[in-house]
Design a protein around this motif. Structure first.
Motif: not given
Length: 189
Positions: A22-27, A33-34, A182-185
């Motif tokens: 997978m690429n960086e964007q997918e990671l 959690r998109v 963006t998901d800071k969890k």
């Protein structure tokens, strides 16, 4: 002091990223959690767990597959969907294991194709360390490819060094991409 909260699926995703699947964007999308539509394979995996453990939706699976999978569960089953957590350096690893017995934990898996040793470096192996205080001494993966049932057993003396290295590398990735997360969890602040 814990600085990161991570779960095995996310760490396994990072391992796939490291191997070039997978690429960086997918990671980053996984970390953030998109939302993505549940795949048929993911839905089938959840249904398989329910069918084996609770007997629901059994009609979607071959009866012999269910019989073989159930034969590999601990007797007696002490609990299902057991929360567990383990601290490693600055990381809190957490998740749920499908079934525990007195000394055996079991995680049910579905796959399109199976090859032996597939779960040797899976980050769910940390459930062994997390459940040690409950008397768990081994972790069994019960796997089906809808043609047969396979098992992989791991115990407390296994080598976790590869997974530990991946966890450290993932924390480095998180820090170097903090502004894109963006998901800071995943961060304990």
């Amino acid at each position: 002091m814990v600085r990161y909260r991570l779960y095995p699926t996310l760490l396994n995703t990072f391992a796939r990223y490291q191997r070039g699947y997978m690429n960086e964007q997918e990671l980053l999308d996984s970390i953030n959690r998109v939302p993505v539509p549940q795949t048929e394979a993911q839905a089938r995996g959840v249904s398989f767990e329910e069918a084996v453990i609770k007997g629901t939706d059994e009609e979607y699976f071959d009866a012999e597959i269910l019989r073989k999978a159930r034969a590999l569960l601990p007797r007696p089953m002490v609990a299902t969907q057991v929360y567990c957590q383990y601290e490693l350096d600055e990381v809190l690893l957490y998740g749920y294991v499908d079934v525990i017995g007195r000394t055996l934990a079991v995680d049910l898996k579905t796959t399109g194709s199976y090859s032996p040793g597939r779960f040797v470096y899976n980050h769910q192996n940390f459930y062994l360390l997390a459940l040690r205080s409950k008397g768990i001494r081994s972790l069994r993966y019960v796997i089906t490819d809808s043609k047969d049932v396979y098992q992989e057993d791991y115990n407390l003396d296994m080598d976790f060094s590869r997974q530990e290295q991946q966890i450290r590398a993932f924390c480095d990735f998180l820090e170097s991409h903090r502004e894109l997360i963006t998901d800071k969890k995943v961060f304990v602040e």
